[in-house]
Design an enzyme around this catalytic site. Structure first.
Site, short mmCIF file in Angstrom:
data_model
loop_
_atom_site.label_atom_id
_atom_site.label_comp_id
_atom_site.label_asym_id
_atom_site.label_seq_id
_atom_site.Cartn_x
_atom_site.Cartn_y
_atom_site.Cartn_z
CB CYS A 155 7.89 -4.14 -8.49
SG CYS A 155 7.36 -3.02 -9.91
CG HIS A 156 1.97 -5.37 -7.27
ND1 HIS A 156 2.66 -5.29 -8.89
CD2 HIS A 156 0.93 -6.07 -6.62
CE1 HIS A 156 1.63 -6.63 -8.61
NE2 HIS A 156 1.11 -6.72 -7.71
#
Length: 174
Positions: A134-135
């Site tokens: 998700c980064h």
């Protein structure tokens, strides 16, 4: 019942919760081991010795955070999430190291172009950061956007820098 352990990485102490069938949670560095254990206990995890599945996942997470190109896609996951969140995580998992997408990009890939905020919500609930990267998802115009892990956007920027994403390199004085 899930097990957990804590382990050291280049960005600090992390944690993982797993069953014999797959990883259920990853904890990025918290202010204390106690805070990390409190987070992992939400998944009903208890401290146990690492088995082969957990050792493999830990090795990959440590490698990625050391700057190595690591494939996370074959790590088995046991996620109790909505169908929408699962679809967001599937698209997110396809983002290769060194690349990013925006929340809007993911919404469009899901056939829901107006769902950028819902994508952000799903990523904020991601129980397995790093494994589901998700980064690698940014706001419009490459804004870092939110990051629900401890350290927030700063942690996200550090990981993107480790992965060599253009514009997120280590800062220089000149």
């Amino acid at each position: 019942m899930p097990s957990y352990t804590l382990f050291d990485t280049a960005i600090g102490r992390c944690g993982i919760a797993w069953t014999e069938d797959g990883v259920v949670a990853v904890a990025l560095p918290e202010p204390s081991d106690e805070a990390m254990i409190d987070y992992l206990s939400v998944f009903s995890a208890t401290e146990r010795p690492v088995d082969a599945l957990a050792a493999d996942a830990i090795d990959r997470i440590v490698g990625l955070l050391n700057g190595q190109a690591v494939d996370m896609t074959s790590i088995p996951l046991i996620l109790d999430v909505s169908e929408f969140d699962a679809s967001v995580y599937t698209v997110c998992s396809e983002i290769v190291r060194g690349s990013t997408l925006t929340y809007g990009d993911i919404a469009r890939r899901l056939g829901q172009p107006g769902a950028a905020q819902a994508v952000g919500g799903a990523l904020g609930r991601n129980p397995v950061p790093i494994i589901v990267p998700c980064h690698r998802v940014l706001g419009a115009g490459t804004e870092v956007g939110g990051f629900s892990a401890p350290g927030g956007a700063n942690t996200k920027q550090i990981i993107l820098g480790i992965e060599g994403v253009p514009g997120f390199d280590e800062p220089t004085l000149f």
